[in-house]
Design an enzyme around this catalytic site. Structure first.
Site, PDB file in Angstrom:
ATOM      1  N   LYS A 106      -5.726  -9.975  -5.749  1.00  0.00           N
ATOM      2  CA  LYS A 106      -6.787 -10.252  -4.782  1.00  0.00           C
ATOM      3  C   LYS A 106      -7.986  -9.335  -5.021  1.00  0.00           C
ATOM      4  CE  LYS A 106      -6.526  -8.222  -0.822  1.00  0.00           C
ATOM      5  NZ  LYS A 106      -6.224  -7.686   0.510  1.00  0.00           N
ATOM      6  N   LYS A 125       0.800  -1.226   0.000  1.00  0.00           N
ATOM      7  CA  LYS A 125       0.000   0.000   0.000  1.00  0.00           C
ATOM      8  C   LYS A 125       0.834   1.278   0.000  1.00  0.00           C
ATOM      9  CE  LYS A 125      -4.374  -1.696   1.577  1.00  0.00           C
ATOM     10  NZ  LYS A 125      -5.503  -1.626   2.473  1.00  0.00           N
ATOM     11  N   LYS A 175     -11.626  -4.024  -1.964  1.00  0.00           N
ATOM     12  CA  LYS A 175     -12.501  -2.852  -2.021  1.00  0.00           C
ATOM     13  C   LYS A 175     -11.791  -1.665  -2.647  1.00  0.00           C
ATOM     14  CE  LYS A 175     -14.666  -3.768   2.445  1.00  0.00           C
ATOM     15  NZ  LYS A 175     -13.500  -3.816   3.362  1.00  0.00           N
TER      16      LYS A 175
HETATM   17  P1  AMP Z   1     -11.156  -5.974   4.338  1.00  0.00           P
HETATM   18  O1  AMP Z   1     -12.073  -5.794   3.169  1.00  0.00           O
HETATM   19  O2  AMP Z   1      -9.723  -5.791   3.957  1.00  0.00           O
HETATM   20  O3  AMP Z   1     -11.565  -5.182   5.535  1.00  0.00           O
HETATM   21  O4  AMP Z   1     -11.264  -7.508   4.740  1.00  0.00           O
HETATM   22  C1  AMP Z   1     -12.239  -8.022   5.618  1.00  0.00           C
HETATM   23  C2  AMP Z   1     -12.169  -9.537   5.703  1.00  0.00           C
HETATM   24  O5  AMP Z   1     -12.424 -10.125   4.426  1.00  0.00           O
HETATM   25  C3  AMP Z   1     -10.800 -10.077   6.144  1.00  0.00           C
HETATM   26  O6  AMP Z   1     -10.994 -11.230   6.937  1.00  0.00           O
HETATM   27  C4  AMP Z   1     -10.141 -10.420   4.852  1.00  0.00           C
HETATM   28  O7  AMP Z   1      -9.148 -11.406   4.987  1.00  0.00           O
HETATM   29  C5  AMP Z   1     -11.315 -10.927   4.043  1.00  0.00           C
HETATM   30  N1  AMP Z   1     -11.075 -10.708   2.611  1.00  0.00           N
HETATM   31  C6  AMP Z   1     -10.883  -9.514   1.994  1.00  0.00           C
HETATM   32  N2  AMP Z   1     -10.677  -9.681   0.676  1.00  0.00           N
HETATM   33  C7  AMP Z   1     -10.722 -11.021   0.454  1.00  0.00           C
HETATM   34  C8  AMP Z   1     -10.580 -11.836  -0.708  1.00  0.00           C
HETATM   35  N3  AMP Z   1     -10.354 -11.299  -1.896  1.00  0.00           N
HETATM   36  N4  AMP Z   1     -10.705 -13.180  -0.572  1.00  0.00           N
HETATM   37  C9  AMP Z   1     -10.957 -13.733   0.650  1.00  0.00           C
HETATM   38  N5  AMP Z   1     -11.090 -13.024   1.780  1.00  0.00           N
HETATM   39  C10 AMP Z   1     -10.979 -11.682   1.701  1.00  0.00           C
END
Ligand code: AMP
Ligand code: TRP
Length: 329
Positions: free
Chosen positions: A196, A114, A199
Site C-alpha cells: 500500500k 506495525k 506515508k
Molecule cells: P493515513 O495516511 O493512514 O492517515 O490515512 C488517511 C486516509 O487516507 C484514510 O482514510 C486511509 O484509508 C486513506 N489512505 C491512506 N493510504 C491510502 C492508499 N494507499 N490508498 C487509498 N487510501 C489510502
C-alpha cells in the site's frame, strides 16, 4: 435537528500527504460535501503513537489543514479541526478502553503489521490506537466514515464498540458505517505495487506527494514498476500496471473500457506520460491554492479555533450522556 447524515473522517499529520490519501479519502470528502453534515479532523494524537519530532508535527498539522482546504473542502460546509484541540477525544477513549476486549485489539491487522517483531517495544498507544479512533467517530454520533480500504477494520471496531456500549449502558451512540469507494480505495506503492502507498514508507519513488513538483511527478511515474507484458489492460494479476491504470481511472473519471481502448497499441512509456499529465493537471490547482493559503497562517489558526469550538458543543453533549449512563456523575 439533524436532517443530513453526518460523516466524520481524519488523516494523521505524520508525513507528507500522498495521492493515496487524496484518491482514497480527501477527494471523496470533497465530492460528497453537499450531501452530508461534514466533520473532518487532523488526528495529531494518532500521529504520536510512533516516534516523531514535535516541531515537525506542529508544521505537519498546519500543512494538512491547508491541504484539506486547498483540495476543496469548503469551511462553510465542513467543520475542520485538530483532534488535540478537543480534549473530549481522549476522555472518551479511556472510557471506551474499559469496554473494549483486548482480543478485539489483538486482531487488528494494522497493529500486527506495525508491531511485527517488536511487540515488547511499541507503545501501548499503538495498541489502543483503534479505540481513540472509535472515540473520534462516536463522539460526534457520525453515521458514516469515508476512508480508504485499510481503515475498514478500524471502522468495524468502532461499530462493534458502539453496539457493545449501547448493549451495556443503553442506547448512547449512533452505530457508524464505513464508506469506501469501489475504485481507488487502495493505491499501491509505485516502487512495489504489492504494498500500500503509505506515508511511513521511505523509498524515493514510493509515493506521489500532493505537493510534489510536476518534474518530480514525471520522474517518479517514469520509474514506476510495471512488468514485461505489453498490453495495457486492467488485470489485477499485473499489480504494477493495474495500479497505474487505477490511478488514471480515479483521476480522469473515464471508464475501464474507455481507458483500455485509448491505450490500445501504445506502450508503457506513453501510458506513464499521459498518467503524469492527468496527475499534474489534478494537483496543479490544489498546489496553487495551497501556496495562497500558506501566505496567511493566521487565517488557518482562526478557522481552527472557531471550528473546534463549534464541534466541541457536540462532543460535550455526547460526554454528558456517556458520563451519566456509566455512573460517573
Ligand atoms: P493515513 O495516511 O493512514 O492517515 O490515512 C488517511 C486516509 O487516507 C484514510 O482514510 C486511509 O484509508 C486513506 N489512505 C491512506 N493510504 C491510502 C492508499 N494507499 N490508498 C487509498 N487510501 C489510502
Ligand atoms: N486511523 C486513520 C488512518 O490512519 C486516521 C483516523 C483517526 C480516522 N481517527 C479517525 C479516520 C476517525 C476516520 C475516522 O487513516
Amino acid at each position: 435537528m439533524k436532517n443530513k447524515k453526518r460523516v466524520f473522517s481524519g488523516i494523521q499529520p505524520s508525513g507528507d500527504p500522498h495521492i493515496g490519501n487524496y484518491i482514497g479519502a480527501i477527494r471523496n470528502w470533497v465530492a460528497d460535501q453537499e450531501e452530508y453534515d461534514n466533520i473532518f479532523c487532523v488526528v495529531d494524537q494518532h500521529a504520536i503513537t510512533a516516534s516523531y519530532d514535535p516541531e515537525e508535527l506542529r508544521r505537519n498539522v498546519r500543512q494538512l489543514v491547508a491541504v484539506y482546504l486547498a483540495s476543496g473542502l469548503d469551511p462553510s460546509r465542513c467543520s475542520l479541526f485538530v483532534q488535540s484541540h478537543v480534549p473530549e477525544h481522549t476522555e472518551l477513549a479511556w472510557l471506551l478502553m474499559c469496554v473494549t476486549p483486548m482480543g478485539w485489539l489483538s486482531r487488528m491487522t494494522q497493529f500486527k503489521e506495525k508491531s511485527e517483531g517488536k511487540q515488547e517495544q511499541v507503545s501501548a498507544g499503538l495498541f489502543t490506537y483503534p479505540v481513540l479512533m472509535a472515540a473520534d467517530i462516536l463522539l460526534y454520533q457520525a453515521d458514516g466514515v469515508p476512508v480508504g480500504d485499510d481503515q475498514k477494520q478500524h471502522v468495524e471496531l468502532a461499530r462493534d464498540t458502539a453496539q457493545r456500549f449501547n448493549h451495556l449502558f443503553g442506547e448512547t451512540f449512533t452505530v457508524p458505517q464505513p464508506i469506501i469507494r469501489p475504485v481507488g480505495a487502495r493505491v499501491m506503492g509505485l516502487d512495489d505495487p504489492t504494498r500500500k502507498m503509505a506515508k511511513s514508507e521511505s523509498g524515493q519513488n514510493h509515493s506521489i506527494g500532493l505537493l510534489d513538483e510536476p518534474d518530480r511527478i514525471r520522474k517518479k511515474l517514469a520509474r514506476a514498476v510495471t512488468d514485461s507484458h505489453k498490453e495495457i489492460v486492467f488485470d489485477p494479476r499485473r499489480p504494477g500496471v493495474f495500479n497505474l491504470l487505477t490511478i488514471y481511472r480515479s483521476l480522469s473519471g473515464q471508464s475501464q473500457e474507455e481507458i483500455e481502448a485509448h491505450f490500445e497499441g501504445k506502450g508503457y512509456g506513453d501510458m506513464k506520460r499521459e498518467l503524469a499529465d492527468v496527475v499534474i493537471a489534478t494537483l496543479e490547482p490544489v498546489q496553487a491554492r495551497f501556496r495562497e493559503l500558506t501566505e496567511d497562517p493566521a487565517y488557518i489558526d482562526e478557522l481552527l479555533a472557531e471550528h473546534a469550538a463549534r464541534v466541541r458543543v457536540i462532543a460535550r453533549a455526547t460526554m454528558d450522556k456517556v458520563r451519566r449512563v456509566m455512573g460517573l456523575r
